[in-house]
Write an enzyme that holds these catalytic residues in place. Structure first.
Site, PDB file in Angstrom:
ATOM      1  N   ILE A 221      42.069  38.856  36.693  1.00 46.88           N
ATOM      2  CA  ILE A 221      43.179  38.264  37.423  1.00 46.88           C
ATOM      3  C   ILE A 221      43.789  39.366  38.282  1.00 46.88           C
ATOM      4  CG2 ILE A 221      43.674  36.358  35.853  1.00 46.88           C
ATOM      5  CD1 ILE A 221      45.755  37.979  34.471  1.00 46.88           C
ATOM      6  N   ASP A 222      44.393  38.971  39.387  1.00 49.54           N
ATOM      7  CA  ASP A 222      44.883  39.946  40.357  1.00 49.54           C
ATOM      8  C   ASP A 222      45.975  40.840  39.772  1.00 49.54           C
ATOM      9  OD1 ASP A 222      43.188  38.784  42.210  1.00 49.54           O
ATOM     10  OD2 ASP A 222      44.729  37.424  42.968  1.00 49.54           O
ATOM     11  N   LYS A 223      46.159  41.977  40.399  1.00 43.91           N
ATOM     12  CA  LYS A 223      47.143  42.963  39.947  1.00 43.91           C
ATOM     13  C   LYS A 223      48.518  42.339  39.691  1.00 43.91           C
ATOM     14  CE  LYS A 223      49.768  46.950  41.639  1.00 43.91           C
ATOM     15  NZ  LYS A 223      50.037  47.834  42.804  1.00 43.91           N
TER      16      LYS A 223
ATOM     17  N   ARG B  20      45.253  31.522  45.370  1.00 40.14           N
ATOM     18  CA  ARG B  20      46.071  31.982  46.484  1.00 40.14           C
ATOM     19  C   ARG B  20      45.487  31.503  47.825  1.00 40.14           C
ATOM     20  NH1 ARG B  20      46.292  38.252  45.219  1.00 40.14           N
ATOM     21  NH2 ARG B  20      47.771  38.295  46.980  1.00 40.14           N
TER      22      ARG B  20
END
EC number: 5.4.99.-
Length: 303
Positions: free
Chosen positions: A139-141, A239
């Site tokens: 998962i993204d930062k 996103r």
């Protein structure tokens, strides 16, 4: 240990002239324009086999650009004593709640203090992947929430197969811009690297299949709270898909508008995770509340 050293060749085929530093920075991942200008000054970027003196040298159609990205400090995933929010653990799998702001694994620009560094300190991971030991999905930062980790090869093969076969469960909460007429929907739109900005993903005709399901949970004046379920797991999928349908995730610095909710990045949280245990074959399912700033922002919107 891995040395980050790369040789790249690009060909400029645009009908109009372009600055060398602009063209190269648009076509190289994780390299800023200032880094590109530094490489040009150091003689690491050649045009038609010739050293270029000016960073703003003009390119014309047919020019061939050879780029040597110098070796950086070798990257190695090492154990680091970093707090780790463990939701579940046994001899095969680990489920953790990743906080906003933490990168999942070491890479150029983030060599340490990642989730992997914390996991290696906490647990023994038997995996030959030296940069991403145990990691089967990311998962993204600035996305928070649940992540499953494989502690051995049996677990890794099983969890990766479940991801491929779409038999696991991954649900997210998101605050997005705008309101909806429908209560639920399905976004089926292929995702690949953006043709306009190489650092972004986008919906493109030749992209990889990507499917996201959404349900509208609450609506406010200018925002909505959604539950989203992933069928696929493309980079930045939620996103990109939400931007594509005109409802970008609030707080998203890459795909959202500048006028948005203020927080620690995008208001996106991996709330629910389910999978079949690799050894016992029992179904495991976990849920975790979003971080405090997410909940506080929701309460403000409600009031």
């Amino acid at each position: 240990m891995i040395n980050i050293s790369t040789k790249v060749q690009l060909t400029f085929n645009e009908p109009t002239k372009s600055r060398l530093d602009n063209f190269v920075s648009e076509n190289l991942n994780d390299q800023t324009r200032s880094q590109i200008q530094k490489y040009i000054k150091e003689g690491n970027i050649l045009v038609n086999s010739n050293i270029v003196e000016k960073t703003g040298a003009k390119l014309t159609s047919g020019d061939v650009i050879d780029i040597t990205i110098p070796d950086e400090k070798p990257i190695e995933a090492v154990p680091q004593d970093i707090p780790l929010d463990v939701i579940y653990e046994d001899s095969d799998v680990l489920v953790v709640n990743k906080p906003q702001g933490m990168v999942v694994h070491p890479a150029a620009g983030h060599p340490d203090h990642t989730l992997v560094n914390a996991i290696l300190y906490h647990s023994k991971i038997n995996d030959n992947d030296i940069l991403r030991p145990g990691i089967v999905h990311r998962i993204d930062k600035d996305t928070s929430g649940l992540l499953m980790v494989a502690k051995n090869d049996l677990a890794k093969q099983s969890l990766m197969k479940q991801l491929k076969d779409k038999t696991n469960l991954r649900e997210y909460l998101a605050i997005v811009h705008g309101n909806f007429k429908e209560t639920n929907g399905k976004i089926n739109a292929p995702i690949g690297r953006s043709k306009k900005d190489r650092k972004k993903q986008a919906v493109v005709d030749d992209g990889r299949s990507a499917v996201t399901h959404f349900t509208v949970l609450e609506q406010f004046d200018e925002y909505s709270l959604l539950r989203l379920k992933l069928e696929t797991g493309r980079t930045h999928q939620i996103r990109v898909h939400m931007k594509y349908i005109g409802h970008p995730v609030a707080g998203d610095p890459l795909y959202g508008p500048k006028n948005t909710l203020q927080g620690n990045g995008q208001f996106l949280h991996a709330q629910k995770l389910g999978f079949e245990h690799p050894r016992t074959h029992k179904w495991l399912e976990f849920s975790i509340d979003p971080p405090e700033i997410f909940q506080e922002t929701l309460n403000k919107l409600r009031s």
